[in-house]
Design an enzyme around this catalytic site. Structure first.
Site, PDB file in Angstrom:
ATOM      1  N   HIS A 160      48.324  -7.560  -7.349  1.00 13.49           N
ATOM      2  CA  HIS A 160      49.294  -7.460  -6.260  1.00 13.49           C
ATOM      3  C   HIS A 160      48.595  -7.840  -4.971  1.00 13.49           C
ATOM      4  O   HIS A 160      47.611  -7.216  -4.574  1.00 13.49           O
ATOM      5  CB  HIS A 160      49.873  -6.048  -6.150  1.00 13.49           C
ATOM      6  CG  HIS A 160      50.891  -5.917  -5.053  1.00 13.49           C
ATOM      7  ND1 HIS A 160      52.231  -6.197  -5.255  1.00 13.49           N
ATOM      8  CD2 HIS A 160      50.771  -5.567  -3.756  1.00 13.49           C
ATOM      9  CE1 HIS A 160      52.892  -6.020  -4.123  1.00 13.49           C
ATOM     10  NE2 HIS A 160      52.029  -5.628  -3.190  1.00 13.49           N
ATOM     11  N   CYS A 161      49.107  -8.869  -4.323  1.00 16.28           N
ATOM     12  CA  CYS A 161      48.489  -9.375  -3.095  1.00 16.28           C
ATOM     13  C   CYS A 161      49.290  -8.868  -1.899  1.00 16.28           C
ATOM     14  O   CYS A 161      50.454  -9.255  -1.726  1.00 16.28           O
ATOM     15  CB  CYS A 161      48.458 -10.903  -3.106  1.00 16.28           C
ATOM     16  SG  CYS A 161      47.702 -11.614  -1.630  1.00 16.28           S
ATOM     17  N   PRO A 162      48.716  -8.019  -1.051  1.00 15.70           N
ATOM     18  CA  PRO A 162      49.466  -7.522   0.110  1.00 15.70           C
ATOM     19  C   PRO A 162      49.744  -8.598   1.146  1.00 15.70           C
ATOM     20  O   PRO A 162      50.687  -8.459   1.933  1.00 15.70           O
ATOM     21  CB  PRO A 162      48.555  -6.425   0.673  1.00 15.70           C
ATOM     22  CG  PRO A 162      47.184  -6.780   0.203  1.00 15.70           C
ATOM     23  CD  PRO A 162      47.361  -7.438  -1.135  1.00 15.70           C
TER      24      PRO A 162
ATOM     25  N   GLY B 254      52.808  -9.977   0.044  1.00 17.77           N
ATOM     26  CA  GLY B 254      53.774  -8.919  -0.184  1.00 17.77           C
ATOM     27  C   GLY B 254      54.420  -8.980  -1.546  1.00 17.77           C
ATOM     28  O   GLY B 254      55.561  -8.538  -1.717  1.00 17.77           O
TER      29      GLY B 254
END
Length: 345
Positions: free
Chosen positions: A182-184, A187
């Site tokens: 999951h890449c912030p 998003g």
């Protein structure tokens, strides 16, 4: 007296070692399973589904905080990209067009291509669903055949089966197929659907930062105020201290000239520093991603394979299958059979 106490202790020891079996139900096929009391996780012998009764849900407050964090990161990334595009055009192109009209038109085309590619691939990676596992029949014995749910687990958040290559993301609040991470900053999760778009975004972003650093450095040198040195202070300095004093004088002259920079010069200096920093970080991330693809893994499967000491086959064909190059090139040769990318259940 001693014999009675020893016999009672032996009985107590015997009783404590006995484990009672209990009956439970497999969530996959609905069949009853008889298990020892110490078994909290088991695999169904009919459908192959795995049940782990120790897994619990996380606090929803942390999940809400992750959603707010992701939206803030995406907003900051979008504002930064548009600032680099429009601020760079405003700061660089007066210098570029001063060289020649042909040079200005050439750099305008390069800027348009890199800007459109970077923003488009970022949008594809950020705002598309990363990929959800396919729906599969489960819950009752007549509809579930033998081995239909092999190594499937039950997702307590989605309340449905989860394939071995799927993982539940607390931030996205859904199960993601072939989840990498999951890449912030986008998003979103990187999964089966948007993984190629994420890699394409990294490639275009690295190329864009290289281009911005070169052009901003050239424009900055053309607009930088002249350096003023105080060479008189070097008279009478010993040879051992001459190198240090010379370097010190160059740094002081550089800082003095930086105070005279215009707003265009300050933006050029910021673009150069920011582009070089991002270039290093994005290059490392791109290399890591390509190395995992070369090994036929994702980031999460890499972590699980380290725990299980499993070895994957490293092959350039993994890169070809990932980018679908084999199909794209050989579609003009109908007699050549190719295998497209598959998702293992």
């Amino acid at each position: 007296m001693d014999s009675s106490s020893s016999s009672s202790s032996a009985k107590e020891q015997y009783v404590t070692e006995v484990t009672e079996n209990y009956e439970t139900t497999c969530w996959g096929c609905g069949l009853h399973v008889l298990l020892p009391s110490c078994a909290s996780a088991f695999k169904c012998g009919w459908c192959g589904a795995i049940t782990d009764e120790n897994k619990q849900k996380h606090d929803r407050k942390c999940i809400r905080w992750r959603v707010v964090r992701d939206r803030c990161f995406v907003s900051v990334v979008l504002v930064f990209m548009f600032f680099v595009i429009f601020g760079g055009v405003w700061a660089v192109y007066p210098v570029v067009f001063s060289v020649s009209i042909l040079c200005g038109v050439f750099h305008s085309i390069i800027t348009a291509i890199l800007s459109i590619a970077t923003v488009s691939f970022f949008s594809f990676a950020a705002f598309r669903c990363a990929g959800t596992p396919p729906n599969i029949l489960w819950g009752s014995y007549p509809t579930v055949g033998k081995g239909d749910l092999e190594n499937y687990t039950f997702c307590h958040y989605c309340s449905k089966p989860k394939s071995p290559r799927a993982h539940h993301c607390l931030s996205c609040r859904k199960c993601i197929l072939d989840m990498d991470h999951h890449c912030p900053f986008i998003g979103n999760c990187v999964g089966a659907v948007n993984h190629r778009s994420f890699i394409a975004f990294l490639i275009s972003a690295v190329l864009s930062t290289i281009y911005v650093s070169i052009v901003s450095a050239y424009a900055g040198l053309c607009t930088w105020p002249p350096l003023k040195f105080s060479l008189g202070q070097l008279n009478g300095v010993s040879s051992s201290d001459l190198g240090w004093r010379t370097m010190n004088e160059i740094v002081v002259a550089f800082l003095r000239s930086a105070l005279l920079l215009s707003s265009r010069g300050l933006i050029l200096a910021y673009l150069f520093i920011a582009s070089v920093s991002l270039q290093i970080g994005l290059s490392v991330l791109l290399w890591q991603q390509l190395s995992y693809i070369y090994q036929g893994k994702t980031y999460l499967s890499h972590l699980s394979s380290q725990a299980d000491n499993a070895e994957e086959k490293k092959d350039c064909q993994n890169l070809v299958r990932f980018f679908d190059l084999q199909y794209s090139v050989t579609r003009f040769f109908p007699n050549f059979r190719v295998t497209r990318k598959r998702h293992i259940k």
